[in-house]
Enzyme design. Structure first.
Site, PDB file in Angstrom:
ATOM      1  N   ASP A 159       3.412  -6.332   3.434  1.00  0.00           N
ATOM      2  CA  ASP A 159       2.964  -5.261   4.330  1.00  0.00           C
ATOM      3  C   ASP A 159       3.307  -5.606   5.775  1.00  0.00           C
ATOM      4  O   ASP A 159       2.480  -5.495   6.666  1.00  0.00           O
ATOM      5  CB  ASP A 159       1.457  -5.029   4.176  1.00  0.00           C
ATOM      6  CG  ASP A 159       0.967  -3.836   4.992  1.00  0.00           C
ATOM      7  OD1 ASP A 159       1.810  -3.011   5.401  1.00  0.00           O
ATOM      8  OD2 ASP A 159      -0.249  -3.741   5.238  1.00  0.00           O
ATOM      9  N   HIS A 211       3.355   2.802  12.649  1.00  0.00           N
ATOM     10  CA  HIS A 211       2.472   3.966  12.830  1.00  0.00           C
ATOM     11  C   HIS A 211       3.064   5.050  13.730  1.00  0.00           C
ATOM     12  O   HIS A 211       2.327   5.849  14.310  1.00  0.00           O
ATOM     13  CB  HIS A 211       1.111   3.547  13.398  1.00  0.00           C
ATOM     14  CG  HIS A 211       0.328   2.641  12.521  1.00  0.00           C
ATOM     15  ND1 HIS A 211      -0.881   2.079  12.909  1.00  0.00           N
ATOM     16  CD2 HIS A 211       0.565   2.179  11.266  1.00  0.00           C
ATOM     17  CE1 HIS A 211      -1.345   1.321  11.933  1.00  0.00           C
ATOM     18  NE2 HIS A 211      -0.477   1.367  10.926  1.00  0.00           N
ATOM     19  N   HIS A 234       0.833  -1.214   0.000  1.00  0.00           N
ATOM     20  CA  HIS A 234       0.000   0.000   0.000  1.00  0.00           C
ATOM     21  C   HIS A 234       0.863   1.258   0.000  1.00  0.00           C
ATOM     22  O   HIS A 234       1.815   1.381   0.775  1.00  0.00           O
ATOM     23  CB  HIS A 234      -1.021  -0.001   1.140  1.00  0.00           C
ATOM     24  CG  HIS A 234      -0.484   0.027   2.525  1.00  0.00           C
ATOM     25  ND1 HIS A 234      -0.144   1.194   3.179  1.00  0.00           N
ATOM     26  CD2 HIS A 234      -0.246  -0.964   3.412  1.00  0.00           C
ATOM     27  CE1 HIS A 234       0.271   0.916   4.404  1.00  0.00           C
ATOM     28  NE2 HIS A 234       0.236  -0.384   4.571  1.00  0.00           N
ATOM     29  N   GLU A 293      -4.929   1.843   2.391  1.00  0.00           N
ATOM     30  CA  GLU A 293      -5.032   0.673   3.260  1.00  0.00           C
ATOM     31  C   GLU A 293      -5.195   1.095   4.709  1.00  0.00           C
ATOM     32  O   GLU A 293      -5.948   0.472   5.458  1.00  0.00           O
ATOM     33  CB  GLU A 293      -3.779  -0.204   3.105  1.00  0.00           C
ATOM     34  CG  GLU A 293      -3.848  -1.530   3.860  1.00  0.00           C
ATOM     35  CD  GLU A 293      -3.349  -1.456   5.292  1.00  0.00           C
ATOM     36  OE1 GLU A 293      -3.604  -2.413   6.052  1.00  0.00           O
ATOM     37  OE2 GLU A 293      -2.719  -0.436   5.684  1.00  0.00           O
ATOM     38  N   GLU A 294      -4.503   2.162   5.107  1.00  0.00           N
ATOM     39  CA  GLU A 294      -4.423   2.511   6.520  1.00  0.00           C
ATOM     40  C   GLU A 294      -5.751   2.921   7.142  1.00  0.00           C
ATOM     41  O   GLU A 294      -6.028   2.586   8.284  1.00  0.00           O
ATOM     42  CB  GLU A 294      -3.396   3.629   6.732  1.00  0.00           C
ATOM     43  CG  GLU A 294      -1.952   3.222   6.487  1.00  0.00           C
ATOM     44  CD  GLU A 294      -1.415   2.227   7.490  1.00  0.00           C
ATOM     45  OE1 GLU A 294      -2.186   1.771   8.362  1.00  0.00           O
ATOM     46  OE2 GLU A 294      -0.225   1.891   7.401  1.00  0.00           O
TER      47      GLU A 294
END
Length: 466
Positions: A355, A425, A281, A327-328
């Protein structure tokens, strides 16, 4: 009379040996090319250092689309295109601020960040008493009487004794995703969530959250607190239940905007209607530059096509790279790609996703039936020289998930994950934390599996020959 099976083996074993030798040679060439003449690290450097974090709907995400399309164009693929997709747009605003107030005028600053999709606090910030829980299930037992008017502090850590760190992540991520929606039902005014991180440090980790069907006027602000901050807050609360927590964030949700999946392909020479997809992604969170999550997966996927071309391999099936958008915080790119594939009647025989970071590759997980898994595991000896040993059924990846069905074999690259959630993240998901050699080994490992799938097909595809 000689048994027919013996005759079969005597006749075909030499050819099996020749094929094995050819495969060993091709894998060797793939790994050598990636490690001595790779492009994945250079591509990642540009994405990370020149563009940076690529939040869906942002200018940086738009730059990443343009950059990766141009790079795919330069590879001389048979086709490169952009697939439009509407994505959510959320902005963080100015840097968040928080402190713990032990007594009037006596404060300690805390490291926090807003969760993706959260509403803002009031302009002057929010200050309230805190109630600590270990999970969503505790809210009902406490009830509105103990929760109303307070900030709920979700403090369930990732389970440290689980070797599979993604299992540990899955065991506590519900408090981040649904905690605000659930706490609001009991009158909470905000939530603070312990970061999904196995390490104790000062980096708060963001991530997606949802209010479900909660009306806009009832939505409460949600933030993540660093693991060190969570430990301190829990300790202070154990000593003094009357402390106050203050935080301020100015995030905002905007209407959806248009973005794109970036797609490139090499047309198959024998079975062009059988599609092998490999991808990652392109979007990321905005705190770091998204090098591990998921710039690494994107450049590795691009490198798969380049390595096959560079080594002179002519695919039998159509091999396609897809850099998925969003995607997030929505999975819109993956959903759109699968929708268009279904509308066009495309037949995907295999889809591989990277990923899980750019760390040392260990192997793959597969979402497939027993027949296909048996065929894939028969190739393990080819990967052994590269220390690739992990071939397990169960799970693939979020972006290839919507392609499930019709016999499609789904897979996910599985790197060593012990350090992944140190960066996931967070502000320290940056380029300097990616090792060039590990990244290139991952790209070669993916290209090798794609080569074998292309050469031998999947069990269902080999029976169709479409």
């Amino acid at each position: 009379m000689i048994n027919r099976q013996i005759l079969f083996l005597l006749f075909f074993l030499p050819f099996i040996g020749i094929s094995q030798s050819e495969d060993e040679k091709q894998l060797k060439e793939i790994y050598t090319t990636s490690l001595t003449n790779g492009e994945s690290y250079n591509w990642l450097s540009y994405l990370s250092n020149q563009i940076g974090g690529r939040l869906s709907g942002s200018f940086n995400a738009e730059q990443a689309v343009n950059y990766t399309k141009a790079e795919l164009d330069s590879l001389g693929l048979d086709r490169v295109w952009l697939q439009p997709v509407m994505v959510p747009k959320w902005t963080r605003g100015i840097k968040e601020f928080s402190y713990l107030e032990n007594a009037p005028g006596e404060t300690t600053n805390l490291d926090i960040c807003a969760l993706g999709g959260s509403v803002a606090t009031p302009s002057g910030g929010l200050k309230a008493s805190v109630i600590e829980v270990k999970g969503i299930e505790e809210l009902e037992a406490l009830g509105e009487e103990k929760i109303k008017g307070k900030i709920v502090f979700f403090n369930r850590p990732m389970q440290a004794d689980l070797i599979q760190t993604f299992e540990a992540y899955g065991g506590c991520v519900d408090q981040r995703y649904s905690g605000a929606a659930e706490a609001a039902k009991y009158g909470a005014v905000g939530v603070m969530v312990r970061s999904m991180n196995l390490r104790l440090d000062n980096y708060p980790h963001t991530g997606s959250m949802s209010y479900g069907d909660l009306p806009v006027e009832k939505r409460i602000p949600a933030a993540a607190i660093s693991t060190n901050g969570a430990e301190m807050l829990s300790t202070v609360l154990a000593l003094n239940k009357d402390v106050k927590l203050y935080f301020r964030q100015t995030c905002k949700v905007f209407p959806d905007v248009q973005s794109y999946n970036v797609i490139g392909e090499i047309k198959g020479s024998e079975f062009p209607n059988e599609i092998i997809t490999v991808g990652g992604h392109l979007d990321s969170w905005d705190l770091g530059d998204g090098s591990h999550d998921d710039g690494a997966g994107c450049v590795q996927s691009m490198e798969v096509l380049r390595l096959l071309k560079e080594t002179g391999y002519k695919p039998k099936r159509t091999i396609r790279v897809v850099l998925f958008m969003n995607e997030e915080n929505g999975l819109r790119g993956a959903t759109k790609y699968a929708e268009v594939a279904k509308e066009k009647g495309e037949y995907h025989v295999f889809a591989l996703e990277s990923d899980a970071g750019g760390f040392t590759p260990r192997g793959f997980s597969f979402d497939c039936d027993e027949a296909n898994f048996a065929q894939i595991t028969s190739w393990k000896s080819l990967f052994k020289p590269y220390l690739i040993h992990y071939f397990e059924q169960g799970g693939s990846g979020a972006d290839v998930g919507p392609l499930k069905g019709n016999g499609t074999v789904l897979a996910g690259l599985r790197p060593d994950s012990q350090r992944y959630f140190d960066h996931h993240h967070a502000e320290n998901d940056t380029f300097e934390h990616v090792n060039k050699r590990e990244l290139e080994l991952g790209a070669a490992t993916m290209a090798s599996l794609v080569y074998l799938i292309d050469k031998y097909g999947t069990v269902q595809a080999s029976n169709i020959k479409g």
